[in-house]
Enzyme design. Sequence first.
Site, PDB file in Angstrom:
ATOM      1  N   THR A  96     124.024  -9.461  71.927  1.00  0.00           N
ATOM      2  CA  THR A  96     123.597  -9.774  73.296  1.00  0.00           C
ATOM      3  C   THR A  96     122.553 -10.888  73.332  1.00  0.00           C
ATOM      4  OG1 THR A  96     121.937  -8.007  73.140  1.00  0.00           O
ATOM      5  CG2 THR A  96     124.059  -7.435  74.140  1.00  0.00           C
TER       6      THR A  96
ATOM      7  N   LYS B 192     118.223  -7.719  87.013  1.00  0.00           N
ATOM      8  CA  LYS B 192     119.345  -7.420  86.122  1.00  0.00           C
ATOM      9  C   LYS B 192     119.222  -6.011  85.543  1.00  0.00           C
ATOM     10  CE  LYS B 192     118.059 -10.963  83.807  1.00  0.00           C
ATOM     11  NZ  LYS B 192     117.875 -12.095  82.869  1.00  0.00           N
TER      12      LYS B 192
ATOM     13  N   GLY C  14     120.755 -14.071  73.992  1.00  0.00           N
ATOM     14  CA  GLY C  14     120.967 -15.154  74.937  1.00  0.00           C
ATOM     15  C   GLY C  14     121.644 -14.766  76.234  1.00  0.00           C
ATOM     16  N   THR C  15     121.822 -13.469  76.465  1.00  0.00           N
ATOM     17  CA  THR C  15     122.519 -13.030  77.683  1.00  0.00           C
ATOM     18  C   THR C  15     121.797 -13.480  78.945  1.00  0.00           C
ATOM     19  OG1 THR C  15     123.297 -11.071  76.489  1.00  0.00           O
ATOM     20  CG2 THR C  15     123.478 -11.034  78.871  1.00  0.00           C
ATOM     21  N   GLY C  16     120.486 -13.251  79.008  1.00  0.00           N
ATOM     22  CA  GLY C  16     119.725 -13.607  80.204  1.00  0.00           C
ATOM     23  C   GLY C  16     119.691 -15.105  80.442  1.00  0.00           C
ATOM     24  N   CYS C  17     119.498 -15.876  79.359  1.00  0.00           N
ATOM     25  CA  CYS C  17     119.510 -17.337  79.476  1.00  0.00           C
ATOM     26  C   CYS C  17     120.845 -17.800  80.046  1.00  0.00           C
ATOM     27  CB  CYS C  17     119.312 -17.983  78.105  1.00  0.00           C
ATOM     28  SG  CYS C  17     117.819 -17.509  77.224  1.00  0.00           S
TER      29      CYS C  17
END
Length: 266
Positions: A208, A176, A210-213
């Site tokens: 942002t 990412k 929690g974006t990756g989760c």
Amino acid sequence: MTTPIALTIAGSDSSGGAGIQADLKTFAALGVYGASVITALTAQNTQGVSGIHQVPAEFVTAQIDAVFSDLAVGAVKIGMVAHPPVIDAIVAGLKRWSPKHVVLDPVMVATSGDRLLAAEAVDALRTKLIPLASVITPNLPEAAALLDEGVAADEAAVERQGRRLLALGCKTVLIKGGHGEGAESIDYLVDSSGVTALAAPRIVTKNTHGTGCSLSSAIAAGLAKGEGMETAVRNAKAWVSAAIAAADRFSVGQGHGPIHHFQKFY
């Protein structure tokens, strides 16, 4: 009628923006029934993590077996797996139940900068869990940490790291680009057939958390619905971009606020 079901194996975020809570919101927003296995409890808000309570490995095992023995799980998303015994329990559970799709988000550091993965767990993640994954979704710093290298500074370095991660045994790697720079956020999808660059406009917001989760659970939701890997990744990226773009509609907390999982609805 078959109900698509996805399972998240991850830590709980008491402020609701990341971890189990973000995963279940993502599944619901994308029309997938969500189940959960909690690996750790965090005392956390938008400003940071003040405490982590590990769930005993044997209870992680009990949760895994309870879900798989009853629910037709179409895809599994794995997030925070803070210490080696829990990783061993998850590995054994995956081998016992053989889910079709496993999305591994190698969560090491929270958006606030707090470390979520013990140093001694990194090798277990690398050697035991990654080989079982259909896709892993590290950001640029996580990809570098998994390979014990510096953060990739250009596209060629990202692609090289993607291939090295693929060699650890997973089927697909999504690196990412949210931690990069420039007008576009470019993610790189790497598999045995090559490298695909997926670009989206970079959205300027502090919200942002929690974006990756949410991205990894959105991929799992797509796979649970029967989408192919590239389609699931493209759809997940588009959905997360929209959730980030709508994040400033919220006023939640005093730090990095959450993205708007239900931006289509309110």
